[in-house]
Every structure is written in C-alpha cells, then in structure tokens.
Design a protein around this motif. Structure first.
Motif, PDB file in Angstrom:
ATOM      1  N   SER A 122      40.086  15.050   2.590  1.00 25.78           N
ATOM      2  CA  SER A 122      41.361  15.773   2.530  1.00 25.78           C
ATOM      3  C   SER A 122      42.062  15.646   3.874  1.00 25.78           C
ATOM      4  O   SER A 122      41.437  15.754   4.940  1.00 25.78           O
ATOM      5  N   VAL A 123      43.382  15.431   3.825  1.00 27.26           N
ATOM      6  CA  VAL A 123      44.171  15.153   5.012  1.00 27.26           C
ATOM      7  C   VAL A 123      45.355  16.106   5.049  1.00 27.26           C
ATOM      8  O   VAL A 123      45.913  16.471   3.994  1.00 27.26           O
ATOM      9  N   ARG A 124      45.726  16.476   6.263  1.00 27.72           N
ATOM     10  CA  ARG A 124      46.917  17.313   6.455  1.00 27.72           C
ATOM     11  C   ARG A 124      47.910  16.548   7.315  1.00 27.72           C
ATOM     12  O   ARG A 124      47.621  16.211   8.469  1.00 27.72           O
ATOM     13  N   LEU A 125      49.080  16.283   6.739  1.00 26.85           N
ATOM     14  CA  LEU A 125      50.143  15.580   7.434  1.00 26.85           C
ATOM     15  C   LEU A 125      51.047  16.619   8.091  1.00 26.85           C
ATOM     16  O   LEU A 125      51.712  17.404   7.401  1.00 26.85           O
ATOM     17  N   VAL A 126      51.080  16.624   9.409  1.00 29.94           N
ATOM     18  CA  VAL A 126      51.799  17.646  10.155  1.00 29.94           C
ATOM     19  C   VAL A 126      52.988  16.995  10.844  1.00 29.94           C
ATOM     20  O   VAL A 126      52.848  16.003  11.578  1.00 29.94           O
ATOM     21  N   GLY A 127      54.168  17.575  10.589  1.00 29.78           N
ATOM     22  CA  GLY A 127      55.376  17.067  11.215  1.00 29.78           C
ATOM     23  C   GLY A 127      56.485  18.099  11.144  1.00 29.78           C
ATOM     24  O   GLY A 127      56.504  18.954  10.246  1.00 29.78           O
ATOM     25  N   ALA A 225      52.632  19.881   6.057  1.00 26.65           N
ATOM     26  CA  ALA A 225      52.929  21.189   6.639  1.00 26.65           C
ATOM     27  C   ALA A 225      53.668  20.999   7.951  1.00 26.65           C
ATOM     28  O   ALA A 225      53.647  19.914   8.560  1.00 26.65           O
ATOM     29  N   THR A 226      54.321  22.061   8.370  1.00 26.26           N
ATOM     30  CA  THR A 226      54.995  22.078   9.662  1.00 26.26           C
ATOM     31  C   THR A 226      54.029  22.564  10.738  1.00 26.26           C
ATOM     32  O   THR A 226      52.997  23.173  10.429  1.00 26.26           O
ATOM     33  N   PRO A 227      54.331  22.325  12.003  1.00 26.84           N
ATOM     34  CA  PRO A 227      53.394  22.727  13.066  1.00 26.84           C
ATOM     35  C   PRO A 227      53.159  24.234  13.161  1.00 26.84           C
ATOM     36  O   PRO A 227      52.137  24.648  13.726  1.00 26.84           O
ATOM     37  N   ASP A 228      54.047  25.067  12.640  1.00 26.51           N
ATOM     38  CA  ASP A 228      53.867  26.514  12.751  1.00 26.51           C
ATOM     39  C   ASP A 228      52.910  27.081  11.703  1.00 26.51           C
ATOM     40  O   ASP A 228      52.604  28.277  11.739  1.00 26.51           O
ATOM     41  N   VAL A 229      52.415  26.284  10.760  1.00 22.42           N
ATOM     42  CA  VAL A 229      51.452  26.745   9.764  1.00 22.42           C
ATOM     43  C   VAL A 229      50.074  26.824  10.401  1.00 22.42           C
ATOM     44  O   VAL A 229      49.703  25.991  11.248  1.00 22.42           O
ATOM     45  N   ALA A 230      49.287  27.826   9.991  1.00 22.86           N
ATOM     46  CA  ALA A 230      47.948  28.028  10.554  1.00 22.86           C
ATOM     47  C   ALA A 230      47.072  26.803  10.299  1.00 22.86           C
ATOM     48  O   ALA A 230      47.165  26.149   9.250  1.00 22.86           O
ATOM     49  N   ASP A 231      46.206  26.526  11.254  1.00 22.87           N
ATOM     50  CA  ASP A 231      45.304  25.381  11.144  1.00 22.87           C
ATOM     51  C   ASP A 231      44.169  25.676  10.176  1.00 22.87           C
ATOM     52  O   ASP A 231      43.800  26.833   9.959  1.00 22.87           O
ATOM     53  N   PRO A 232      43.576  24.628   9.602  1.00 20.74           N
ATOM     54  CA  PRO A 232      42.392  24.854   8.770  1.00 20.74           C
ATOM     55  C   PRO A 232      41.217  25.323   9.623  1.00 20.74           C
ATOM     56  O   PRO A 232      41.202  25.169  10.848  1.00 20.74           O
ATOM     57  N   SER A 233      40.230  25.896   8.969  1.00 19.87           N
ATOM     58  CA  SER A 233      39.041  26.341   9.683  1.00 19.87           C
ATOM     59  C   SER A 233      38.220  25.143  10.132  1.00 19.87           C
ATOM     60  O   SER A 233      38.403  24.006   9.657  1.00 19.87           O
ATOM     61  N   ALA A 234      37.276  25.386  11.037  1.00 23.33           N
ATOM     62  CA  ALA A 234      36.482  24.289  11.582  1.00 23.33           C
ATOM     63  C   ALA A 234      35.589  23.657  10.536  1.00 23.33           C
ATOM     64  O   ALA A 234      35.266  22.466  10.624  1.00 23.33           O
ATOM     65  N   ASP A 235      35.170  24.434   9.530  1.00 24.48           N
ATOM     66  CA  ASP A 235      34.272  23.928   8.494  1.00 24.48           C
ATOM     67  C   ASP A 235      35.013  23.389   7.276  1.00 24.48           C
ATOM     68  O   ASP A 235      34.360  23.052   6.275  1.00 24.48           O
ATOM     69  N   ALA A 236      36.330  23.330   7.316  1.00 15.72           N
ATOM     70  CA  ALA A 236      37.085  22.891   6.147  1.00 15.72           C
ATOM     71  C   ALA A 236      36.960  21.395   5.907  1.00 15.72           C
ATOM     72  O   ALA A 236      37.056  20.933   4.768  1.00 15.72           O
TER      73      ALA A 236
END
Length: 838
Positions: A122-127, A225-236
């Motif tokens: 799973s990938v999160r594209l942040v911009g 997601a945009t940069p202001d969205v909370a990051d995933p957890s370390a175990d995600a």
C-alpha cells in the motif's frame, strides 16, 4: 383541436352537425384539493434489523423476520461494475469537449507506484493541492487494471470515515441493494475482496487508517493525501511517495498545451516568472493558460463574437477590445497570475459568476449542473460548469466538482461573499423542494450530499431569523435525512439529523425536535451505540408526549424496547403528558383470607431485636408506586412476589405445626400444646413484671354460663335489680358476642399464667347483678411450677358440679347438665377423647 382523433374533425369539418365541446367540469373539482403526493418510504435491512424509513412519522425498526433476511451477496458482473464506475465518475460538463492535457514529468512516480502495488504494498501519494494527484491516480489505475482478481476500485475519501469507506468498498464489489450488513458480516465479506483500491482525497491517518487496512488484508491501497493529513502508524506498512511541482521546462510545455499554440518570447518570460512564484504547481499553469486564451479572444475583437456567436456578456466590466485603437492587450501581472481566480471570473458569463457565488457560499461545493438553471434563474446556466472547468477554477472530487485549491480564498477577497446569506437561503429552499420530491431517487440525493450538507451547516446559525419562517434548515434536514438513510449514506444521515435538531431547537419547533431525536436514536441503534440510542429515544418520547403525539410515542417506545432487549437492562418508562397519570399512593399489604389469623404474636420477635419474620412486611419497606401506578420497575414486582410467597409458606408451616401438635398431644401436663387454653386470659400474672389488663367492673359474679339476659326491667323500671323477671333460655347453636362473658379474677389474688377461672354451667340461674357480692371464692391458692403451668381447684356450692381447669382442658367430676342454649365445643385434649359440653 381534439388530440384523441385525427382527420377532418380535427379542423371542424367532420360532418353536418358541428362537434360539441365536452361540458366543463364544475369549479369545485377544478379548485378542489389535489391528490396528495405519496410519501417516499423505503424498507431496508440493517444488520438483523428491518428498518422502514418513514419521512412522515419517523422511521420504524423491528427485528428482521427470517423471510426478509437477504441472501449472501454475490459479486457484481463486469457490466455492472462498469456501470458503478461510470456513476462514480464526475459528470461531463456541457459544451464542446475540452482537450485532455498530457501528464508531463511524472514517469518516475508512475513506475514507482505501479511497482509497489504489483508487490501487494500500500502506497500513499502525498502532494499539495494543485500538484496533479488526481491526474496521476487516473493513469496508475489504468496501468493496474489486471493486477488483482477484483480489478481496480475507485473510491473518494472526501469527508468520509474509515467505516464509510469499508461500506463503499463492499457495495462497489458486491450486489447488495438496500442491505447494510452489520460489522461482523461486513468484515467477513470485505476480507474476500482482492483488488487495487485507488482512494483519492484521504482525510485521516493513524489508528483510523490501521482499521481500514486491517479490515481489507487482501487489498493494495493507493492513497492520495495532502501534507496536512495525519501520517500512518509505524506498523501500518504504508510507503509514502512525494509529489513535487514541475520543473521549468515541463511547466512551459504544459502552458503551451493549455493555450493550444506555441508561446511567444514575451509569454515564455512571463511563464518563467510564474513558475518561480507558483513552485511549479500544474494547476497554476492550467489557469495561466486560461488567462492567455481570454487575452486572445479580447485581441480578436467584436467581429469574432459576432462570427462565432459567443455570449455578449463575456466581458461584462470592459469594453470589447478594438485593435484599431492601437493598444495591445497586456499580459496579466505576476500577482494576477499567482491568484488568477478574480480575473478569470470577471471575464466569464453572468451565469458562471453566479455559480461561483453559490459555490463560495456553500463552502466550495459546486451544485450539480442540473440545479444551476433553477438556482441562477437562467435556462442556459448549465453551460456555466463547462466554463469553470476549462478555466481551472473547479476540479473533480468523486462524482462532483469543487472549487480548485486556493480559489475560495481568492474569490472571498474579491467580494464574492457579500450576498452569501441570500445565496445560502436560495440553495436551501431549492434543495428542500428537490430532496422531498418523490421522483428524486435516494442515489441522486446522496450524490449531491456535500452541497446539501454545506447548505445545512451554513444555514443553521441563520435559523433564528424571523424572516425565515418556518425554518428552512429544519425543512431541508427533514426532507434530506430520509433520502440519505434510504441511500445507505449514513454518515450524511447523521450529520443532517444533528443539523436539523439544532435548527429546530433554535426555531423552537418541538415537533421537529422530537422527530430528529427519534431518528438519531434509530441511527444509533443500528450502529450499535445503545447508550446514545437510549438517550435520544427517551428525549423524543418526552417531547412527543408533551405534544400528545401518541403515534410517534408508540414508535419511540417500540424502538426503546429493542434497546432494552439488546442491552439487557430493563427500562422503567415514565408516563408522558399525553397519558392519564393516576394519583400516587402508598401500597399496603393485603389482608389474609377469611378464617386465617392476621398475625401470630408469639412468633413475632420484639421490635428492638431488629429481626424480621418472613411474610410480615413492615410499613416502611412497602414499595412506593410510580406515577403510572406500577411499582418501580421489574425488580420491585419481583420483590413483591417473593415476599408474598414467603408469607404464604410461613403461614402454611405454622398452621401445620399447630394442627400436628394438637393431634399428637398426650396427657402430659408439661406439654406446651396443653398449656394453651381455649379462651386464654387477656392479662398475665401480677408478679411477672408485665402490665395487667384492666378488669371489667361488676363482672365478678359472672359464671360464664351462656344464658339469656332479662329484657323486662320489672316494677322498678331498672334492669339488673331483684324484681326483674327470670328470662327464658333460647336455643342457639353458638353464643353471640354479647352473651359470652369472661370471669375476671379477684383483685386481691393473682391469677396464674396459663389458667382460667371456673364457670358454672347452670343455665337456669339468672345473670347476677353487678352490685351483688361474689358467692364463689377459690379455697386453694394456685401453685406455679417451674414450667409456668398451674392448676386451680375452686370450691363450688352444693348442687353444682366441680370443674377442674388445666392445660388439658376442663374435666368434670360430676355429671354435667346441658342446656339447649349452652355452647358446644370439642376439646381434643381430654384424656378419654369424649366431647365435653361446656
């Protein structure tokens, strides 16, 4: 003209006799009340509940019958999946098709995303906003079409929770109309989905994102997601891919594609300055291309307007550019190019500018193009959406459009919020009519949910305006909330109900408040939030009781009964104002049956010991009745039943003991059962330290014989004197209460406990006068034994039988003469078991 017939008659030439017009109906039928539009009721299954969405009286909920339970949902076919994807795509704007812009300088990010998704990651594209995230997701989704068994599923996370997205994924793969499964069934179904889920506009992270990933272990997600969205957890296990702006060359190339021609040197220099100011965001170059196209139209002059038939209001604030004046149209300044929304809007049509005002008032939500003619008041206003899309002022979000990033703030600074209140009311009134119309399906209302909820959120603070009667916000929530519920968009359903409850509270509409609280309770019950459901339903029942709404009260109590059944906590429902409340009173213990003693003083412990005999309920412990006459809940009723059962068991045990002891007693005078006389004395001995009973005056000479009293006073006119005639004895089976008298002991001699005085049995002797002296005196002092029993042998006058009174009963030493009026009793304690007539 007759629309049902054709031929010559249509023109009045059908024959010799002219055709008669049909008689006109009476005015009463014309002006009478039309048939009311039926309410839109929808029945759906939520978990193991059968929910009937009723927009009139409130939703009704009940356990789903087995026959109504839906079968296990099956997967959608390819054609059905294609239809679902088409419905989830944003509508094409009217007008000529816009040229698609190429994806420039994104090849590295594109390959990296496809490679990670192919490995099941799973990938999160942040911009940032305007960086082209949505355009890149479209291209990657096409590249991953064959990677998973269930293909690619497109979802949108704008204002959606993790639970909403799980349900959206379920309905995107499975065929389950009007069925919202419970949590267990939902998780069991989505665990079987193996797809590449492309999720745009993600708004949450952390634990909520972990919940979404845990629910779908066989899916690979591509988040944007945009940069202001909370990051995933370390175990995600989610990897981030940064999306930056374009380089200078790619920016100039994109601007040339947006303009549709090669840039001049002056335009290229201007574009270089714009690239430095905008940090290379693609959205700024798209908007800059729209500015250059408008400049080209201005340079063309009015002849182009007449030739191509463009609307005359293209430039409302400026005179058309005339090249004969010799003035060249200048390029926009760097500040105008960095915030181009006001300048772009000023060169659009009046309908497009009115649409922008509605969008700003609704928090950036652009109404669907089908609503624009009614809102703007122009039949061609639907074409305004095409103008806004071509200028880059709006961007697609799921199945709808929103103002592009940075555009709302720019338009607010330009004064597009001056008439926001009026725009909000107009939009709310239109949506209140539209969402309540029976021809509008719940799916269409759910697609327009963001604009409807934005109108509710903006209008609620204005609900207290006296000019807004009745409350437009409450009416809009009342019509939109049932549609959201029927369309299974339950997060929007809850938001609409809360906004409606607040608007009804501000407007002071108690009936609407009761409806919204009832619906909130139904929503909480379906969601498994039993405590909140109980609170909302009790509030609704109280409000409807104050309005004497019995039908709504019954629906609320049925739902509250389901809450009690699920929670296992019984409910004590207080009566409402619509019901007749009986007068409160204290419950008293019932009297025992006839023939059963009221109490047993010998078995009751003293009051100072603190002991309580079962079956004897003190007055202080009697349960109080509630207002509706029912003891406090089911617990109070259970306590009453236990106390009554204990009292009955004790009474049966005591009576059985007395009967058994009497039947098995022998001649032993020390037996406790023989120390109880037939007529026990009302007083105790003088030396036992207890109180004495007051003796009846003038009763010493009473023999205890059941005789008839004189009714004739005699010559002196006074009853009880010597000249009174002798009464005649009458036959009676049992003496009356007046004929039975008890002989009182001598005041100078104590009467032992457990004994009784001797009574003569001569029925012919008259009742002695109270003034006469006692002719019968005991000649022997009683002897008390250690066991407390005593016997007495009085001396009687000659001719009278001698009777011995003991614990075993009276025993006669001489034949006893019986009289017709004497009492007849059987003493089971006599030695010979014979019946003795007293």
């Amino acid at each position: 003209m007759d629309p049902n017939h054709t031929g010559p008659e249509e023109y009045g030439h059908g024959g010799d006799t002219p055709r008669q017009r049909p008689p006109r109906e009476s005015l009463t039928s014309d002006l009478g009340q039309h048939t009311p539009v039926p309410a839109r009721t929808v029945q759906l299954v939520s978990g193991d509940f059968l929910l009937t969405v009723n927009p009139v009286d409130g939703s009704e909920i009940e356990p789903c019958p087995p026959a109504e339970r839906p079968a296990r949902p099956g997967r959608l076919t390819e054609s059905e999946r294609a239809e679902v994807e088409r419905a989830a795509a944003p509508p094409l704007p009217p007008g000529p098709a816009q040229p698609a812009l190429p994806l420039l300088a994104r090849q590295d990010e594109r390959e990296s995303l496809v490679r990670l998704l192919a490995r099941g990651r799973s990938v999160r594209l942040v911009g940032p906003g305007g960086s082209g995230r949505t355009r890149l997701l479209d291209v990657v989704a096409e590249d991953c079409a064959d990677l998973a068994p269930d293909g690619v599923v497109r979802l949108n996370g704008h204002r959606r929770t993790a639970d909403d997205l799980v349900h959206d994924l379920f309905h995107a793969v499975f065929d389950a109309p009007l069925h919202r499964p419970d949590r267990d069934e939902l998780l069991e179904s989505v665990r079987e989905i193996g797809a590449v889920v492309v999720l745009d506009d993600l708004e949450f992270g952390g634990a909520a994102l972990d919940e979404l990933l845990d629910a779908t272990p066989e899916c690979a997600f591509l988040f944007a997601a945009t940069p202001d969205v909370a990051d995933p957890s370390a175990d995600a296990g989610v990897e981030d891919v940064e999306l930056s702006g374009l380089d200078r060359a790619a920016g100039l190339d994109l601007l040339g594609h947006a303009v549709g021609r090669t840039l001049t040197d002056e335009e290229a220099t201007w574009a270089g300055d714009l690239w430095f100011e905008s940090e290379g965001l693609p959205l700024r170059f798209v908007q800059a291309g729209a500015l250059l196209r408008q400049r080209d139209r201005l340079r063309a002059g009015t002849s182009a307007v007449d030739e191509f038939g463009v609307f005359e209001d293209v430039r409302p604030d400026e005179a058309p550019y005339d090249p004969a004046d010799g003035d060249e149209v200048p390029l926009p300044s760097l500040g105008e190019a960095a915030a181009p929304a006001p300048l772009l809007a000023s060169r659009l049509s009046a309908s497009a500018r009115a649409t922008l005002r509605f969008a700003v008032a609704l928090g950036g939500e652009v109404p669907h193009q089908a609503h624009l003619p009614a809102l703007v008041g122009d039949t061609h206003a639907d074409a305004a959406l095409g103008e806004l899309v071509s200028c880059g002022l709006v961007s697609p979000v799921g199945a709808r459009y929103r103002l592009a990033a940075g555009v709302p703030a720019q338009l607010e600074a330009a004064g597009y919020t001056d008439d926001a209140d009026a725009r909000i009311r107009e939009a709310a009134q239109h949506y209140a009519w539209w969402t309540g119309h029976p021809s509008v399906t719940p799916e269409r209302v759910c697609a327009e949910s963001d604009a409807v909820l934005a109108a509710l959120a903006a209008l609620s603070p204005l609900a207290a305006d006296p000019a807004d009667e009745p409350s437009t916000a409450a009416r809009l929530a009342r019509t939109a909330a049932p549609a959201f519920a029927a369309g299974l968009h339950w997060s929007a359903w809850e938001r609409a109900l809360r906004a409606g409850a607040e608007a009804a509270r501000i407007a002071g509409d108690v009936g609407e408040q009761a409806y919204f609280h009832h619906e909130l309770g139904i929503h909480a019950l379906c969601a498994g939030q039993l405590d909140r459901a109980r609170a909302e339903l009790e509030a609704s029942i109280g409000l409807r009781g104050a309005l004497a709404d019995k039908r709504g009260t019954v629906a609320g109590r049925r739902a509250l009964a389901l809450v009690a059944d699920r929670s296992g906590v019984p409910l004590a429902i207080a009566p409402t104002a619509a019901e007749e409340v009986p007068e409160a009173h204290v419950e008293e213990s019932a009297s025992p049956p006839r023939g059963v003693p009221m109490a047993f003083p010998d078995l009751q412990p003293p009051a100072d010991t603190g002991l309580v005999v079962p079956g004897v309920v003190p007055a202080a412990t009697v349960p109080q009745r509630t207002k509706d006459g029912v003891p406090g809940g089911l617990k109070g009723l259970a306590k009453r039943n236990l106390v009554a059962a204990g009292a009955g068991a004790l009474l049966v045990a005591v009576l059985g003991t007395v009967v058994t002891l009497g039947a098995t007693s022998d001649n032993d005078p020390a037996s406790p059962s023989e120390n109880v006389g037939v007529n026990p004395s009302a007083s105790q001995g003088l030396d036992d330290g207890s109180l004495d009973a007051d003796p009846a005056a003038g009763n010493k000479g009473d023999t205890g014989k059941a005789t008839s009293r004189p009714t004739d006073p005699g010559p002196d006119g006074t009853l009880g004197t010597a000249d009174d005639p002798t009464p005649t004895a009458t036959e009676s089976d049992e003496p009356s209460q007046d004929e039975t008298r008890t002989e009182e002991p001598d005041e100078t001699k104590p009467t032992p406990s457990g004994t009784r005085p001797t009574k003569p049995t001569d029925s012919s002797s008259p009742t002695p006068d109270p003034t006469e002296t006692e002719t019968e005196e005991p000649t022997e002092e009683p002897t008390e034994s250690e066991s407390g029993s005593a016997t007495e042998s009085p001396t009687t006058t000659p001719g009278e039988p001698t009777t011995s009174v003991s614990a075993s009963g009276p025993a006669s030493s001489a034949p006893i003469e019986t009289s017709a009026s004497a009492d007849q009793s059987t003493d089971p304690g006599t030695p010979d078991g014979d019946e003795t007539m007293i």
